[in-house]
Design a protein around this motif. Structure first.
Motif, PDB file in Angstrom:
ATOM      1  N   VAL A  62       0.836  -1.204   0.000  1.00  0.00           N
ATOM      2  CA  VAL A  62       0.000   0.000   0.000  1.00  0.00           C
ATOM      3  C   VAL A  62       0.871   1.255   0.000  1.00  0.00           C
ATOM      4  CG1 VAL A  62      -1.679   1.314   1.352  1.00  0.00           C
ATOM      5  CG2 VAL A  62      -1.949  -1.155   1.093  1.00  0.00           C
ATOM      6  N   THR A  63       1.931   1.242   0.795  1.00  0.00           N
ATOM      7  CA  THR A  63       2.833   2.401   0.837  1.00  0.00           C
ATOM      8  C   THR A  63       3.481   2.641  -0.513  1.00  0.00           C
ATOM      9  OG1 THR A  63       3.286   1.979   3.180  1.00  0.00           O
ATOM     10  CG2 THR A  63       4.827   3.393   1.999  1.00  0.00           C
ATOM     11  N   CYS A  64       3.886   1.564  -1.185  1.00  0.00           N
ATOM     12  CA  CYS A  64       4.501   1.695  -2.501  1.00  0.00           C
ATOM     13  C   CYS A  64       3.529   2.309  -3.502  1.00  0.00           C
ATOM     14  CB  CYS A  64       4.977   0.325  -2.988  1.00  0.00           C
ATOM     15  SG  CYS A  64       5.722   0.352  -4.632  1.00  0.00           S
ATOM     16  N   ALA A  65       2.277   1.848  -3.493  1.00  0.00           N
ATOM     17  CA  ALA A  65       1.283   2.393  -4.420  1.00  0.00           C
ATOM     18  C   ALA A  65       1.025   3.868  -4.145  1.00  0.00           C
ATOM     19  CB  ALA A  65      -0.019   1.598  -4.305  1.00  0.00           C
ATOM     20  N   ALA A  66       0.894   4.212  -2.854  1.00  0.00           N
ATOM     21  CA  ALA A  66       0.677   5.620  -2.506  1.00  0.00           C
ATOM     22  C   ALA A  66       1.882   6.475  -2.871  1.00  0.00           C
ATOM     23  CB  ALA A  66       0.376   5.740  -1.012  1.00  0.00           C
ATOM     24  N   ALA A  67       3.072   5.947  -2.663  1.00  0.00           N
ATOM     25  CA  ALA A  67       4.283   6.694  -2.997  1.00  0.00           C
ATOM     26  C   ALA A  67       4.414   6.912  -4.494  1.00  0.00           C
ATOM     27  CB  ALA A  67       5.510   5.958  -2.464  1.00  0.00           C
ATOM     28  N   PHE A 104      13.427   4.964  -3.359  1.00  0.00           N
ATOM     29  CA  PHE A 104      13.069   4.209  -2.159  1.00  0.00           C
ATOM     30  C   PHE A 104      11.809   3.384  -2.402  1.00  0.00           C
ATOM     31  CE2 PHE A 104      11.200   3.544   1.983  1.00  0.00           C
ATOM     32  CZ  PHE A 104      12.284   3.292   2.803  1.00  0.00           C
ATOM     33  N   ALA A 105      10.791   4.017  -2.995  1.00  0.00           N
ATOM     34  CA  ALA A 105       9.522   3.316  -3.223  1.00  0.00           C
ATOM     35  C   ALA A 105       9.681   2.176  -4.214  1.00  0.00           C
ATOM     36  CB  ALA A 105       8.467   4.305  -3.719  1.00  0.00           C
ATOM     37  N   ALA A 106      10.582   2.322  -5.187  1.00  0.00           N
ATOM     38  CA  ALA A 106      10.775   1.278  -6.191  1.00  0.00           C
ATOM     39  C   ALA A 106      11.308  -0.013  -5.587  1.00  0.00           C
ATOM     40  CB  ALA A 106      11.728   1.778  -7.278  1.00  0.00           C
ATOM     41  N   GLY A 289       9.121   5.542   9.418  1.00  0.00           N
ATOM     42  CA  GLY A 289      10.082   6.144   8.502  1.00  0.00           C
ATOM     43  C   GLY A 289       9.787   5.815   7.053  1.00  0.00           C
ATOM     44  N   VAL A 290       9.352   4.589   6.791  1.00  0.00           N
ATOM     45  CA  VAL A 290       9.045   4.182   5.419  1.00  0.00           C
ATOM     46  C   VAL A 290       7.959   5.073   4.811  1.00  0.00           C
ATOM     47  CG1 VAL A 290       7.991   2.327   4.064  1.00  0.00           C
ATOM     48  CG2 VAL A 290       9.834   1.811   5.665  1.00  0.00           C
ATOM     49  N   LEU A 291       7.062   5.578   5.648  1.00  0.00           N
ATOM     50  CA  LEU A 291       5.976   6.423   5.149  1.00  0.00           C
ATOM     51  C   LEU A 291       6.468   7.728   4.532  1.00  0.00           C
ATOM     52  CD1 LEU A 291       3.293   5.997   7.967  1.00  0.00           C
ATOM     53  CD2 LEU A 291       3.261   5.023   5.672  1.00  0.00           C
ATOM     54  N   HIS A 292       7.738   8.061   4.735  1.00  0.00           N
ATOM     55  CA  HIS A 292       8.233   9.319   4.172  1.00  0.00           C
ATOM     56  C   HIS A 292       8.132   9.332   2.652  1.00  0.00           C
ATOM     57  CE1 HIS A 292      11.918   7.258   2.849  1.00  0.00           C
ATOM     58  NE2 HIS A 292      12.144   8.332   2.112  1.00  0.00           N
ATOM     59  N   CYS A 293       8.193   8.144   2.022  1.00  0.00           N
ATOM     60  CA  CYS A 293       8.208   8.100   0.555  1.00  0.00           C
ATOM     61  C   CYS A 293       6.868   8.467  -0.051  1.00  0.00           C
ATOM     62  CB  CYS A 293       8.680   6.737   0.064  1.00  0.00           C
ATOM     63  SG  CYS A 293       7.590   5.361   0.462  1.00  0.00           S
TER      64      CYS A 293
END
Length: 313
Positions: A62-67, A104-106, A289-293
């Motif tokens: 989900v974080t990757c998609a949002a990023a 980062f997201a990739a 921290g991961v959410l920063h992307c």
């Protein structure tokens, strides 16, 4: 995100009494010689691993998609109206921050698949993932610091081009210890972990020191400089504060790494309660921290929108 490698489900679900040394050997990827002090009171159980393996893959997906959406929107805004991005959020600085969050997201899909289904890409790609992961973090931290302390990113000229090359090369160099100390371990499945060497090994201590400098010492130094140097307080505005979101999201993880080091060196005495809950705190800090992307690009877009509305009034 925390300390965990997959183990057999029967061991995870076992209700047998284990002493702390046995549990540390089963649930964490610390070396067997680096266990906590023996805890011979009540049985001590750590349920972090099954929680981590259940929650981490969908969270990262989900974080990757949002990023991807947020970074894409940021880059489109930069491309459509490049001259609308003036100091302090210059297009040169914002574009590089977007590159950092995009890089980062990739990496998140590979990490999510590795956690959920086991790492099948080999040790070399595991280390490359950790190299690029930390290169992105170091680059973003250095970009925020350089953008705060100087006006080097006001324009894209030979000076700023040389600075950009030096900054990204430096970030890659600073991330090298992370690649050298990471690797794969074999439990029930092959897993890519951030530390496959002893906690007291020089390479890992160097990597840990660099992370503590990035997540704790650098933002603290910038805050002290802001208070001590009047020139740095003059250009402060909400748009500058947005770039500090990166540090705000990663500081808890930096604190967790510092506590982890204190536990391993026995400066802090481990207890069963610490053993049961520390991995959750460390994993939560890294997840934040991961959410920063995804939050970083959204914050930059929001700051530019607010600045433009304020300028039209």
């Amino acid at each position: 995100m925390g300390n965990c490698i997959p183990v057999s489900p029967s061991l995870l679900e076992s209700q047998n009494t284990l002493d702390l040394e046995e549990i540390m050997g089963n649930f964490s990827y610390y070396d067997s010689n680096d266990t906590f002090l023996e805890y011979d009171a009540a049985p001590c159980h750590n349920q972090y691993c099954p929680f981590f393996q259940h929650v981490a893959p969908p969270f990262l997906a989900v974080t990757c998609a949002a990023a991807a959406l947020a970074t894409g929107a940021l880059l489109v805004a930069l491309a459509k109206r490049p001259h609308a991005w003036g100091w302090p959020l210059s297009r040169v600085l914002v574009a590089q921050l977007g590159m950092g969050t995009g890089l980062f997201a990739a990496l998140l899909p590979a990490v999510a698949l590795g956690i959920g289904q086991g790492w099948r890409l080999g040790t070399g790609l595991c280390r490359l993932t950790h190299l690029l992961w930390h290169c992105s973090l170091f680059a973003q931290g250095l970009l925020v610091a350089s953008g705060f302390c100087s006006s080097a990113w006001c324009r894209w000229d030979p000076r700023s081009q040389r600075l950009a090359v030096a900054l990204w090369a430096g970030a890659l160099l600073l991330a090298t210890p992370a690649a050298l100390t990471s690797g794969t371990v074999v439990a029930q499945e092959v897993t890519c972990v951030r530390r496959s060497v002893g906690v007291h090994s020089p390479g890992y201590l160097l990597h840990l020191s660099l992370c503590l400098c990035l997540f704790l010492l650098l933002p603290a130094a910038l805050l002290v400089a802001t208070l001590a140097v009047p020139r740095l307080r003059v250009p402060w505005e909400p748009a500058v504060g947005v770039t500090w979101l990166f540090f705000g999201l990663w500081v808890p993880y930096g604190v967790g790494l510092a506590v982890e080091l204190l536990l391993h060196t026995h400066v802090l005495q481990p207890t069963c309660g610490i053993f049961q809950h520390f991995d959750y705190a460390l994993g939560l800090g890294e997840g934040l921290g991961v959410l920063h992307c995804c939050l970083g690009p959204l914050a930059l877009l929001g700051a530019r929108l607010c600045h433009r509305r304020g300028a039209t009034r």
